[in-house]
Design a protein around this motif. Structure first.
Motif, PDB file in Angstrom:
ATOM      1  N   SER A  90       9.221  38.748  54.928  1.00  0.00           N
ATOM      2  CA  SER A  90       9.530  39.607  53.783  1.00  0.00           C
ATOM      3  C   SER A  90      10.182  40.923  54.171  1.00  0.00           C
ATOM      4  O   SER A  90      10.838  41.567  53.349  1.00  0.00           O
ATOM      5  CB  SER A  90       8.245  39.887  52.988  1.00  0.00           C
ATOM      6  OG  SER A  90       7.634  38.679  52.594  1.00  0.00           O
ATOM      7  N   GLU A  91      10.004  41.340  55.428  1.00  0.00           N
ATOM      8  CA  GLU A  91      10.549  42.628  55.845  1.00  0.00           C
ATOM      9  C   GLU A  91      12.037  42.551  56.178  1.00  0.00           C
ATOM     10  O   GLU A  91      12.700  43.580  56.325  1.00  0.00           O
ATOM     11  CB  GLU A  91       9.777  43.156  57.062  1.00  0.00           C
ATOM     12  CG  GLU A  91      10.006  42.392  58.360  1.00  0.00           C
ATOM     13  CD  GLU A  91       9.285  41.048  58.420  1.00  0.00           C
ATOM     14  OE1 GLU A  91       9.508  40.297  59.386  1.00  0.00           O
ATOM     15  OE2 GLU A  91       8.508  40.759  57.482  1.00  0.00           O
ATOM     16  N   THR A  92      12.587  41.352  56.306  1.00  0.00           N
ATOM     17  CA  THR A  92      14.002  41.207  56.651  1.00  0.00           C
ATOM     18  C   THR A  92      14.861  41.203  55.394  1.00  0.00           C
ATOM     19  O   THR A  92      14.384  40.923  54.289  1.00  0.00           O
ATOM     20  CB  THR A  92      14.244  39.909  57.440  1.00  0.00           C
ATOM     21  OG1 THR A  92      13.878  38.797  56.613  1.00  0.00           O
ATOM     22  CG2 THR A  92      13.419  39.879  58.707  1.00  0.00           C
TER      23      THR A  92
END
Length: 385
Positions: free
Chosen positions: A288-290
């Motif tokens: 999710s952080e990308t």
């Protein structure tokens, strides 16, 4: 002397620029990209294949799967029924891609609207459907995101009900598989909509972009999508010998690549060449952080031909001289309906989310005595095949 030096400098610059351009062209043509794909056993949730399955991606029209789910929930609660009128508002028609031939004031039953959205991928109808179910498009999007949270779709965020591009609107192959599986298992009464090959609205035919429906025996539907930044996406379910599989392919370059890659994944899984590794769909992590890969320059620019050539070499299935995993076309159900008209002055509010059998509208603010009644068809039209 200065003039001679300047000429030499220009010639050298042009020569170097030419070599640089050739090098750049070769690099672009050789560039290929592994885009997300996923195959799961529909009934057990076992993962059979996963590649970048948790990487955030732009959903395009696969977002309409959540639009369908929220509408099915409203149907189950009795907030609406299949004969509830869905009216094209000014907001609904204010879409950057509205190609179903409709106008402000065109009306249809909610069942018709679902076919228009899920088969014809009508963006304007998706917004009208959202307004009918939740009162406003924004309220409907809130319902979409709340349901995404309940399903544990941690890479997913919606900003509209039709999937038109927004940088903040994301999914992942993993999340789309969870969503598609939930739709298929929880709402069996509406499966017929996902395996319909075409919808005709007022004599204008919209053919589903899901080529598997007519070219891959055993396909049970779901949804495709395309915007430049996403590429060509698909969530599909197929059944063979009692085994049901769900596949997701995101970011395909062409419709051929999307269909062939998905069909090959199905073939490999049905043949036992893709086997469970002990991981369940719900356990697949999201990155999710990308940031999502933006495919716009690859698919909708002057770089497209070179990139497509590289992807064609990587995925040649279905090209001349290469084997195809698609079969000869087979017949599939179609659906047809006619709209009716409800005038929509600017001041008329969005249609109620509750079922109505008649709507009274004032023709103008001054004409207080002038009324007319709009009565939708008593029975929704039947599918044709």
């Amino acid at each position: 002397m200065l003039r001679f030096t300047a000429i030499i400098t220009v010639l050298v610059g042009l020569l170097l620029g030419s070599f640089s351009g050739i090098g750049a062209g070769v690099a672009q043509e050789n560039e290929t990209l592994t885009t997300p794909s996923l195959v799961v056993d529909l009934d057990t949730g076992a993962v059979l294949h996963a590649e970048a399955a948790g990487h955030p991606w732009y959903p395009a029209s696969t977002a309409k799967l959540m639009t369908a789910l929220i509408t099915f929930q409203a149907l189950e609660r009795g907030d609406v029924d299949l004969s509830t009128p869905v009216i094209l508002s000014h907001n609904a028609m204010d879409q950057s891609a509205a190609y179903a031939g409709l106008k402000v004031g065109n009306a249809m039953t909610l069942e018709d609207a679902l076919y228009a959205v899920l088969v014809g991928s009508a963006n304007e109808v998706a917004v009208a459907l959202a307004e009918t179910v939740a009162g406003t498009e924004a309220a409907f999007v809130d319902l979409m995101n709340a349901q995404a949270d309940r399903l544990g779709l941690t890479a997913t965020h919606f900003t509209n009900p039709n999937g038109l591009f927004d940088q903040k609107q994301t999914v992942s192959a993993r999340d789309l598989a969870v969503l598609g599986r939930d739709l298929f298992q929880v709402y069996p009464d509406y499966r017929r909509m996902f395996r319909t090959a075409a919808v005709t609205i007022d004599d204008k035919e919209l053919i589903s972009y899901n080529e598997l429906i007519t070219r891959y025996p055993g396909t049970l539907g779901l949804k495709t999508g395309f915007v430049c930044s996403a590429g060509r996406n698909i969530v599909a379910i197929a059944e063979r010998d009692g085994k049901r599989l769900l596949a997701v392919v995101l970011g395909a370059t062409t419709g051929r690549e999307r269909s062939e890659r998905t069909a090959k994944l199905f073939d490999d899984a049905f043949a036992g060449n893709l086997t469970a590794n002990g991981q369940a769909l719900a356990e697949l992590p999201n990155a999710s952080e990308t940031q999502p890969e933006d495919m716009r320059m690859r698919l909708c620019s002057n770089e497209t031909a070179a990139y497509e050539a590289g992807q064609n070499r990587r995925y040649p299935m279905g090209l001349p001289g290469a084997p195809s995993y698609l079969k000869d076309p087979v017949s599939a159900p179609t659906y047809s309906f006619q709209t009716w008209f409800v005038p929509q002055p600017e001041f008329v509010p969005v249609p109620s989310a509750k079922p109505v059998q008649a709507v009274e509208l004032m023709t103008t603010p001054q004409a207080s005595g002038a009324k007319f009644e709009i009565v939708p068809p008593s029975k929704p039209p039947l599918p044709r095949s």
